[in-house]
Design an enzyme around this catalytic site. Structure first.
Site, PDB file in Angstrom:
ATOM      1  N   GLY A  13      -5.932  11.107  -9.987  1.00 57.87           N
ATOM      2  CA  GLY A  13      -5.344  12.061  -9.039  1.00 57.87           C
ATOM      3  C   GLY A  13      -4.384  11.355  -8.103  1.00 57.87           C
ATOM      4  N   VAL A  42     -13.430   7.162  -6.849  1.00 59.25           N
ATOM      5  CA  VAL A  42     -12.297   6.227  -6.856  1.00 59.25           C
ATOM      6  C   VAL A  42     -11.388   6.573  -5.695  1.00 59.25           C
ATOM      7  CG1 VAL A  42     -10.310   5.374  -8.135  1.00 59.25           C
ATOM      8  CG2 VAL A  42     -12.423   5.928  -9.355  1.00 59.25           C
ATOM      9  N   LYS A  78      12.279  10.882   8.471  1.00 57.18           N
ATOM     10  CA  LYS A  78      12.710   9.489   8.343  1.00 57.18           C
ATOM     11  C   LYS A  78      14.223   9.477   8.124  1.00 57.18           C
ATOM     12  CE  LYS A  78      12.660   5.626   5.113  1.00 57.18           C
ATOM     13  NZ  LYS A  78      12.164   5.123   3.827  1.00 57.18           N
ATOM     14  N   GLN A 166      24.957  12.360   0.139  1.00 54.27           N
ATOM     15  CA  GLN A 166      23.791  11.657   0.686  1.00 54.27           C
ATOM     16  C   GLN A 166      23.133  12.536   1.736  1.00 54.27           C
ATOM     17  OE1 GLN A 166      22.051   8.360   0.229  1.00 54.27           O
ATOM     18  NE2 GLN A 166      20.829   9.932   1.211  1.00 54.27           N
ATOM     19  N   LEU A 349       1.522   3.725  -9.933  1.00 53.11           N
ATOM     20  CA  LEU A 349       1.138   2.316  -9.898  1.00 53.11           C
ATOM     21  C   LEU A 349       0.741   1.782 -11.266  1.00 53.11           C
ATOM     22  CD1 LEU A 349      -1.074   2.253  -6.652  1.00 53.11           C
ATOM     23  CD2 LEU A 349       1.374   1.802  -6.866  1.00 53.11           C
ATOM     24  N   THR A 360       9.856   2.680  -2.154  1.00 54.00           N
ATOM     25  CA  THR A 360      10.198   3.094  -3.514  1.00 54.00           C
ATOM     26  C   THR A 360       9.025   3.648  -4.317  1.00 54.00           C
ATOM     27  OG1 THR A 360       9.983   0.748  -4.115  1.00 54.00           O
ATOM     28  CG2 THR A 360      12.212   1.596  -3.780  1.00 54.00           C
ATOM     29  N   ILE A 362       6.952   6.363  -4.057  1.00 52.18           N
ATOM     30  CA  ILE A 362       7.049   7.795  -4.374  1.00 52.18           C
ATOM     31  C   ILE A 362       8.288   8.063  -5.233  1.00 52.18           C
ATOM     32  CG2 ILE A 362       7.268  10.115  -3.394  1.00 52.18           C
ATOM     33  CD1 ILE A 362       4.603   9.028  -2.743  1.00 52.18           C
ATOM     34  N   TYR A 458      26.615   1.394  -0.332  1.00 47.61           N
ATOM     35  CA  TYR A 458      26.495   1.237   1.120  1.00 47.61           C
ATOM     36  C   TYR A 458      25.174   0.563   1.502  1.00 47.61           C
ATOM     37  CZ  TYR A 458      23.149   5.058   1.967  1.00 47.61           C
ATOM     38  OH  TYR A 458      22.027   5.832   1.998  1.00 47.61           O
TER      39      TYR A 458
END
Length: 515
Positions: A13, A42, A78, A166, A349, A360, A362, A458
């Site tokens: 999950g 887990v 963010k 962007q 993962l 990076t 997600i 950039y």
């Protein structure tokens, strides 16, 4: 339709599993059955995640506007990553979600190098975003409108490949809460949820997976299996034996310790950026959520013990709060040779991970699941689709790896053994060539990593100028050009920054209305 893949089983999950399940349901509806099996014994790694601005494609694909999911996930905005102490203690700069403006064919960072006499740091001279970050401004007005009106509006069912402009912000959120939210969302839309322990994996004579055996629900059969079991790689590595290619020779940080620190956001506000603070043997992330911060020390156990790391983190982020529970994490840095083997695809993962320096994790999940939908097989299992998928996933991870190595090699800091070694450690030959070129001219679209990896020119420019370890200079052509238009653009940008910081609400104010 007799060749169609009908039955997908997701093992694991967390963020990866539930992002995969909900995205597949959104893409295929009831034409494909999706079962997710996860153990309640887990624990997930999620400690408070920061993301790319491209994550909005994921939420829009699921038809989830911000007001529907953000309040359930302690989410905040963010606008950038603030890098502290990477050049020297006391110095900071921002890596924003903002492209550089162009004047007479050269972007403002080139002009900033040429004009020289501008006293503002390059990021505040060349971008709007750092000013909003310093003032803790929200990217949205209280009426919900975006400060860059032309970039707003729903994207519909679009993907990473369709990001033309962007977008100016991403999100921070509690990864555990997002997984729980997506679980409810997915189950309501037909994802079968099995809470159980997987005790065996069945294979046919070819070695392909036929089923996973659970302790309480028996065998779960499927056509396609998705491995979201994290660093264990239960299906892709343990069952199918796919080799894992470690990046530790070039990215040695292999451990982290994290804390969840309560914060009085009404009193101190919410910073609209992630902070990466360089420390003696690694760096500390600070992710401001709605009501607390997620923080953690990423380090190499060659230079620091877990006990020392925890002590450093507590002193830095939560002095006097010794009751906060620390979570120690062993990180597997690198990627599988292939993320799709036989009828199994690894997402998250179990596929790949690099340290979270540029948020990076997600992004890799989103990219992997989008590409799976684009390469979704039928019962012929065309190897061309599989090879194409593996090539694209590997290139994205390898490009991010190269970009992260740049952070260490180009950082001017060299005051500890850890930082001294960043200047002598081996680096990919391709990056060495790019760094040599950067000493003559700033990176552009023709001399950064050539395949899609989520970072635009950039971003490479920002790191080269901000980190301070690569001495670069303006292109000679600018000395023969009239700088008047560039000077005007610097002045326009500063006026816009003053206007926006005066008119936008604080990040806390806006999020308080959303919550």
């Amino acid at each position: 339709m007799e060749n169609a893949i009908r039955n997908v089983v997701i093992v694991g999950g967390g963020t990866a599993g539930w992002m995969s399940a909900t995205y597949l349901k959104a893409a295929f509806g009831d034409r494909v059955s999706v079962t997710l099996v996860e153990s309640d014994r887990v624990s997930t790694i999620g400690v408070g995640e920061a993301t790319f601005s491209t994550i909005r494609h994921f939420f829009d694909y699921l038809d989830l506007p911000e007001e529907k999911w953000m309040p359930h996930c302690s989410a905040s905005y963010k606008l950038a990553i603030r890098f502290e102490n990477w050049r020297k203690p006391g110095h900071h700069f921002y890596h924003p979600f903002e492209r550089l403006r162009v004047v007479d064919g050269f972007h403002l960072a080139e002009w900033w190098l040429q004009l020289g006499e501008d006293t503002a740091a390059f990021d505040r001279a060349c971008f709007l975003t750092p000013w909003l970050c310093e003032a803790k401004r929200s990217p949205r007005n209280l009426d919900g409108s975006l400060f860059v009106a032309g970039l707003d509006g729903p994207l519909g069912r679009s993907t990473l490949a369709e990001q033309r402009a962007q977008f100016p912000y991403a999100y921070h959120f509690d990864a555990d809460l997002l997984a729980k939210f997506l679980a409810r969302f997915g189950i309501e839309r037909g994802v079968r949820h099995v809470v159980d322990d997987v005790i065996a994996v069945g294979q046919d004579e070819r070695g392909w997976i036929t089923h996973v055996r659970t302790k309480g629900h028996g065998d779960l059969t499927g056509d396609l299996f998705i491995d979201c079991t994290g660093f264990r790689g239960l299906l892709i590595n343990q069952t199918l034996g796919e080799p894992f290619r470690s990046f530790q020779n070039v990215l040695p940080n292999n451990r982290a310790v994290s804390l969840r620190v309560p914060r009085d956001i009404e009193r101190v506000g919410i910073a609209p950026y992630t902070t990466a603070t360089a420390m003696e043997a690694g760096w500390i992330w600070t992710i401001p959520l709605y009501g607390r911060i997620g923080t953690g020390y990423v380090y190499s156990d060659e230079f620091c013990t877990p006990e020392e790391a925890e002590q450093t983190l507590r002193k830095f982020a939560a002095p006097g709060q010794d009751d906060l529970e620390a979570n120690h994490i062993r990180m597997r840095i690198g990627r599988n040779e292939r993320s799709w083997v036989a009828n199994c695809v690894a997402i998250g993962l179990s596929s790949a991970f690099v340290e979270p320096l540029e948020s990076t994790g997600i992004f890799f999940i989103q990219h992997g699941i989008e590409e799976l939908v684009k390469h979704f097989p039928d019962a012929t299992w065309n190897p061309v689709l599989v090879d194409s998928y593996n090539r694209r996933v590997a290139r994205v991870v390898d490009g991010v790896k190269e970009f992260l190595i740049l952070h260490y090699r180009a950082a001017a800091r060299d005051d500890t053994l850890y930082w001294k070694e960043t200047k002598t450690r081996e680096i990919p030959e391709s990056l060495a060539e790019r760094l040599a070129l950067a000493s003559t001219m700033l990176p552009d679209e023709n001399n950064i990593y050539p395949y899609y990896h989520g970072f635009e020119p950039y971003s490479w420019v920002t790191m080269v100028l901000g980190l301070g370890g690569v001495r670069t200079k303006a292109r000679p052509a600018l000395a023969s050009m009239d700088p008047s238009a560039a000077r005007r653009q610097f002045a326009v940008l500063r006026r816009e920054a003053d206007l926006l910081t005066a008119s936008l609400p604080s990040c806390y104010e806006y999020l308080a209305t959303l919550n």
